[in-house]
Design a protein around this motif. Sequence first.
Motif, PDB file in Angstrom:
ATOM      1  N   VAL A  49      -5.425   0.171 -10.495  1.00 57.16           N
ATOM      2  CA  VAL A  49      -4.256  -0.200  -9.997  1.00 57.16           C
ATOM      3  C   VAL A  49      -2.990   0.515 -11.142  1.00 57.16           C
ATOM      4  O   VAL A  49      -1.810   0.816 -10.381  1.00 57.16           O
ATOM      5  CB  VAL A  49      -4.036  -1.669 -10.050  1.00 57.16           C
ATOM      6  CG1 VAL A  49      -2.349  -2.049  -9.609  1.00 57.16           C
ATOM      7  CG2 VAL A  49      -4.942  -2.091  -8.875  1.00 57.16           C
ATOM      8  N   PHE A  50      -3.200   0.397 -12.302  1.00 59.37           N
ATOM      9  CA  PHE A  50      -2.260   1.125 -13.154  1.00 59.37           C
ATOM     10  C   PHE A  50      -2.089   2.576 -12.808  1.00 59.37           C
ATOM     11  O   PHE A  50      -0.852   2.896 -12.804  1.00 59.37           O
ATOM     12  CB  PHE A  50      -2.577   0.929 -14.634  1.00 59.37           C
ATOM     13  CG  PHE A  50      -1.651   1.390 -15.661  1.00 59.37           C
ATOM     14  CD1 PHE A  50      -0.469   1.018 -15.782  1.00 59.37           C
ATOM     15  CD2 PHE A  50      -2.247   2.802 -16.360  1.00 59.37           C
ATOM     16  CE1 PHE A  50       0.222   1.636 -16.905  1.00 59.37           C
ATOM     17  CE2 PHE A  50      -1.440   3.175 -17.487  1.00 59.37           C
ATOM     18  CZ  PHE A  50      -0.127   2.864 -17.547  1.00 59.37           C
ATOM     19  N   LEU A  51      -3.222   3.198 -12.864  1.00 62.16           N
ATOM     20  CA  LEU A  51      -3.187   4.746 -12.312  1.00 62.16           C
ATOM     21  C   LEU A  51      -2.187   5.089 -11.121  1.00 62.16           C
ATOM     22  O   LEU A  51      -1.555   5.713 -10.979  1.00 62.16           O
ATOM     23  CB  LEU A  51      -4.260   5.164 -12.165  1.00 62.16           C
ATOM     24  CG  LEU A  51      -5.172   5.371 -13.608  1.00 62.16           C
ATOM     25  CD1 LEU A  51      -6.533   6.051 -13.342  1.00 62.16           C
ATOM     26  CD2 LEU A  51      -4.400   6.228 -14.560  1.00 62.16           C
ATOM     27  N   ALA A  52      -2.546   4.048  -9.998  1.00 62.78           N
ATOM     28  CA  ALA A  52      -1.623   4.324  -8.804  1.00 62.78           C
ATOM     29  C   ALA A  52      -0.129   3.860  -9.094  1.00 62.78           C
ATOM     30  O   ALA A  52       0.547   4.618  -8.540  1.00 62.78           O
ATOM     31  CB  ALA A  52      -2.189   3.031  -7.644  1.00 62.78           C
ATOM     32  N   PHE A  53       0.028   2.855  -9.977  1.00 60.13           N
ATOM     33  CA  PHE A  53       1.506   2.519 -10.021  1.00 60.13           C
ATOM     34  C   PHE A  53       2.106   3.813 -11.045  1.00 60.13           C
ATOM     35  O   PHE A  53       3.262   4.249 -10.765  1.00 60.13           O
ATOM     36  CB  PHE A  53       1.604   1.338 -11.197  1.00 60.13           C
ATOM     37  CG  PHE A  53       2.824   0.983 -11.729  1.00 60.13           C
ATOM     38  CD1 PHE A  53       3.984   0.711 -10.821  1.00 60.13           C
ATOM     39  CD2 PHE A  53       3.443   1.321 -13.070  1.00 60.13           C
ATOM     40  CE1 PHE A  53       5.392   0.692 -11.045  1.00 60.13           C
ATOM     41  CE2 PHE A  53       4.558   1.209 -13.388  1.00 60.13           C
ATOM     42  CZ  PHE A  53       5.399   0.875 -12.733  1.00 60.13           C
ATOM     43  N   LEU A  54       1.473   4.490 -12.138  1.00 59.48           N
ATOM     44  CA  LEU A  54       1.979   5.618 -12.706  1.00 59.48           C
ATOM     45  C   LEU A  54       2.068   6.639 -11.686  1.00 59.48           C
ATOM     46  O   LEU A  54       3.313   7.347 -11.969  1.00 59.48           O
ATOM     47  CB  LEU A  54       0.897   6.031 -13.857  1.00 59.48           C
ATOM     48  CG  LEU A  54       0.776   5.213 -15.075  1.00 59.48           C
ATOM     49  CD1 LEU A  54      -0.119   5.757 -15.991  1.00 59.48           C
ATOM     50  CD2 LEU A  54       2.279   5.334 -15.640  1.00 59.48           C
ATOM     51  N   TRP A  55       1.303   6.887 -10.722  1.00 63.16           N
ATOM     52  CA  TRP A  55       1.590   8.026  -9.836  1.00 63.16           C
ATOM     53  C   TRP A  55       2.917   7.631  -9.044  1.00 63.16           C
ATOM     54  O   TRP A  55       3.670   8.858  -8.857  1.00 63.16           O
ATOM     55  CB  TRP A  55       0.539   8.080  -8.761  1.00 63.16           C
ATOM     56  CG  TRP A  55       0.257   9.241  -7.781  1.00 63.16           C
ATOM     57  CD1 TRP A  55       0.274  10.454  -8.169  1.00 63.16           C
ATOM     58  CD2 TRP A  55       0.845   9.018  -6.333  1.00 63.16           C
ATOM     59  NE1 TRP A  55       0.489  11.108  -6.801  1.00 63.16           N
ATOM     60  CE2 TRP A  55       0.978  10.412  -5.935  1.00 63.16           C
ATOM     61  CE3 TRP A  55       1.273   8.220  -5.719  1.00 63.16           C
ATOM     62  CZ2 TRP A  55       1.265  10.610  -4.606  1.00 63.16           C
ATOM     63  CZ3 TRP A  55       1.711   8.240  -4.403  1.00 63.16           C
ATOM     64  CH2 TRP A  55       1.529   9.417  -3.841  1.00 63.16           C
ATOM     65  N   LEU A  56       3.089   6.453  -8.534  1.00 62.10           N
ATOM     66  CA  LEU A  56       4.236   6.232  -7.823  1.00 62.10           C
ATOM     67  C   LEU A  56       5.385   6.312  -8.662  1.00 62.10           C
ATOM     68  O   LEU A  56       6.588   6.805  -8.102  1.00 62.10           O
ATOM     69  CB  LEU A  56       4.224   4.621  -7.127  1.00 62.10           C
ATOM     70  CG  LEU A  56       3.129   4.427  -6.217  1.00 62.10           C
ATOM     71  CD1 LEU A  56       2.877   2.791  -6.191  1.00 62.10           C
ATOM     72  CD2 LEU A  56       3.597   5.128  -4.810  1.00 62.10           C
ATOM     73  N   ALA A  57       5.391   5.631  -9.953  1.00 59.71           N
ATOM     74  CA  ALA A  57       6.502   5.853 -10.793  1.00 59.71           C
ATOM     75  C   ALA A  57       6.850   7.162 -11.094  1.00 59.71           C
ATOM     76  O   ALA A  57       8.057   7.826 -11.037  1.00 59.71           O
ATOM     77  CB  ALA A  57       6.253   4.968 -12.070  1.00 59.71           C
ATOM     78  N   HIS A  58       6.031   8.039 -11.323  1.00 57.62           N
ATOM     79  CA  HIS A  58       6.273   9.546 -11.570  1.00 57.62           C
ATOM     80  C   HIS A  58       6.756  10.197 -10.666  1.00 57.62           C
ATOM     81  O   HIS A  58       7.793  10.683 -10.954  1.00 57.62           O
ATOM     82  CB  HIS A  58       4.916  10.345 -11.934  1.00 57.62           C
ATOM     83  CG  HIS A  58       4.868  11.570 -12.216  1.00 57.62           C
ATOM     84  ND1 HIS A  58       5.518  12.078 -13.379  1.00 57.62           N
ATOM     85  CD2 HIS A  58       4.577  12.679 -11.468  1.00 57.62           C
ATOM     86  CE1 HIS A  58       5.619  13.519 -13.307  1.00 57.62           C
ATOM     87  NE2 HIS A  58       5.153  13.842 -12.221  1.00 57.62           N
TER      88      HIS A  58
END
Length: 107
Positions: free
Chosen positions: A60-69
């Motif tokens: 989930v953190f990796l998905a959030f990082l992708w969205l934030a990036h």
Amino acid sequence: MTSRRLPVETDRDPGLQPERTRLAWRRTTLSCAVVAVLAGRQALHGGAYVTLAVGLAALVFLAFLWLAHHRIQQLGFPRPRLLPHAVALAVAACMLALAAFGAAAVW
């Protein structure tokens, strides 16, 4: 009777708002990264259940990082687009999932 002048596209002065928003996204990703490191540390001392919860939180953190990036990149443009509703819901879902998996890891 005075007539009101309608705003035109060139009247917008965003000031530092995009920069403040970009910094807020970076602060959020940094705080999530700190929590991810602490969760990884918890997984080293926990059982299989804790490891599963931490693994799901990492995804989930990796998905959030992708969205934030992608949002941070969009804020670099002179006229950034509004945050789409689907992306806002996805970010909210990521935050709720991180909280749930974090609670499961320490429970």
